[in-house]
Design a protein around this motif. Structure first.
Motif, short mmCIF file in Angstrom:
data_model
loop_
_atom_site.label_atom_id
_atom_site.label_comp_id
_atom_site.label_asym_id
_atom_site.label_seq_id
_atom_site.Cartn_x
_atom_site.Cartn_y
_atom_site.Cartn_z
N MET A 1 0.70 -1.14 -0.28
CA MET A 1 -0.08 0.27 -0.28
C MET A 1 0.86 1.41 0.18
SD MET A 1 -3.14 0.76 3.27
CE MET A 1 -3.33 2.55 2.75
N LYS A 192 -11.40 -0.03 -11.40
CA LYS A 192 -9.62 0.61 -12.17
C LYS A 192 -9.86 1.25 -13.39
CE LYS A 192 -8.17 -3.38 -10.52
NZ LYS A 192 -7.24 -3.50 -9.95
N LYS A 217 -8.06 -0.42 1.94
CA LYS A 217 -7.20 -1.80 1.30
C LYS A 217 -8.06 -1.44 0.13
CE LYS A 217 -7.15 -3.92 5.40
NZ LYS A 217 -6.40 -5.15 6.34
N LYS A 218 -8.84 -1.95 0.58
CA LYS A 218 -10.18 -2.20 -0.80
C LYS A 218 -9.66 -1.06 -2.16
CE LYS A 218 -13.72 -4.86 0.64
NZ LYS A 218 -15.20 -4.66 1.04
N ALA A 221 -5.93 -1.31 -3.48
CA ALA A 221 -5.68 -2.10 -4.60
C ALA A 221 -6.12 -2.15 -5.36
CB ALA A 221 -6.49 -4.10 -3.58
N ASP A 223 -5.34 0.29 -7.33
CA ASP A 223 -4.72 1.20 -8.18
C ASP A 223 -3.39 1.43 -7.16
OD1 ASP A 223 -3.09 3.88 -9.54
OD2 ASP A 223 -3.51 2.49 -11.27
N PRO A 224 -2.35 1.91 -7.22
CA PRO A 224 -1.13 2.64 -6.57
C PRO A 224 -1.04 3.98 -6.19
CG PRO A 224 0.37 1.17 -7.98
CD PRO A 224 -1.32 0.62 -7.55
N THR A 243 -1.19 -4.29 5.52
CA THR A 243 -0.86 -4.37 4.07
C THR A 243 0.45 -5.00 3.74
OG1 THR A 243 -2.95 -3.08 3.74
CG2 THR A 243 -1.11 -3.52 1.66
#
Length: 250
Positions: A1, A192, A217-218, A221, A223-224, A243
């Motif tokens: 993360m 995304k 956290k979702k 996930a 996109d960083p 994470t």
């Protein structure tokens, strides 16, 4: 993360929002690399940091920000409503926050306006930013397209961003027409496909306002590169630690 943590109105879950107490508390956190704040104009044209169009909710005063002189705004208590320990906190001038944050964190400065409520707001904010040579340390955002167009007209070197709470089909076209390179969007609209579209167009995205660890956290996930705006930098840190431990557990 690796998602950047943006402190929404400072560390506003603990300290009173948009006060120096909240901003200084946020700047003490190593995970906070950006802060978000709201700016309006006093009656005598001073850029001040406050969210609501009235002072009623976050101070012991009454009335519209734009109908109150800076000297009178300074006399208001902007802390006691949150907690007695913050009694005496004041509404900051933008200049004060810029002086304290320069070289420490970057700023997402929201122009808090509607229509032609504050015709002088873009110029006043730009003046304070340029005075401190912070053009590369800020992004100026707003829900109001006209304000963003005015910023780019007066200061093409400063990054601008549109704030939205939905996802219109012509979003990319609108951003290009305003020369925006930043998008501040309500987090439930992030996926995304949005991130891929914005990345291809060179537009950075920030999701607001996320205080739940699981949701953080979702989103991470997805996109960083998605920036996460939160009232709870401490929760962001927990999400980061959990994470990281998952990927680096011996």
């Amino acid at each position: 993360m690796n998602n950047l943590c943006v402190a929404h109105r400072g560390f506003s879950s603990i300290a009173p929002e948009n006060t120096m107490a909240a901003f200084l508390m946020a700047m003490e956190r190593p995970e906070v690399q950006w802060m978000e704040l709201d700016v309006q104009l006093s009656r005598d044209g001073v850029p001040v940091v406050i969210h609501d169009f009235t002072v009623d909710r976050t101070t012991n005063g009454k009335g519209l920000v734009r109908e109150t002189d800076w000297a009178d705004l300074q006399r208001l208590d902007a802390g006691a409503w949150k907690n007695r320990s913050y009694k005496g906190e004041r509404i900051p001038a933008l200049s004060e926050l810029l002086d304290r944050s320069c070289g420490r964190v970057r700023l997402n400065i929201e122009l808090k306006t509607q229509g032609d409520m504050y015709p002088g707001l873009p110029a006043a904010v730009i003046h304070e930013v340029r005075k401190r040579h912070m053009q590369n340390d800020v992004v100026i955002t707003s829900f109001e397209p006209a304000a963003l167009i005015e910023v780019k007209k007066l200061a093409p070197e400063i990054q601008t961003g549109l704030i939205i709470d939905a996802r219109p089909g012509d979003l990319l076209t609108a951003l290009r027409q305003m020369n925006c390179t930043f998008l501040s969007i309500e987090y439930t609209n992030v996926d995304k496909s949005l991130m891929n579209e914005m990345r291809s167009a060179g537009i950075r995205v920030m999701a607001w306002t996320v205080d739940d660890k699981t949701i953080m956290k979702k989103l991470a996930a997805v996109d960083p590169e998605l920036m996460l705006c939160t009232n709870r930098p401490d929760v962001w840190e927990l999400a980061f630690q959990e994470t990281s431990s998952r990927f680096f557990r011996p």
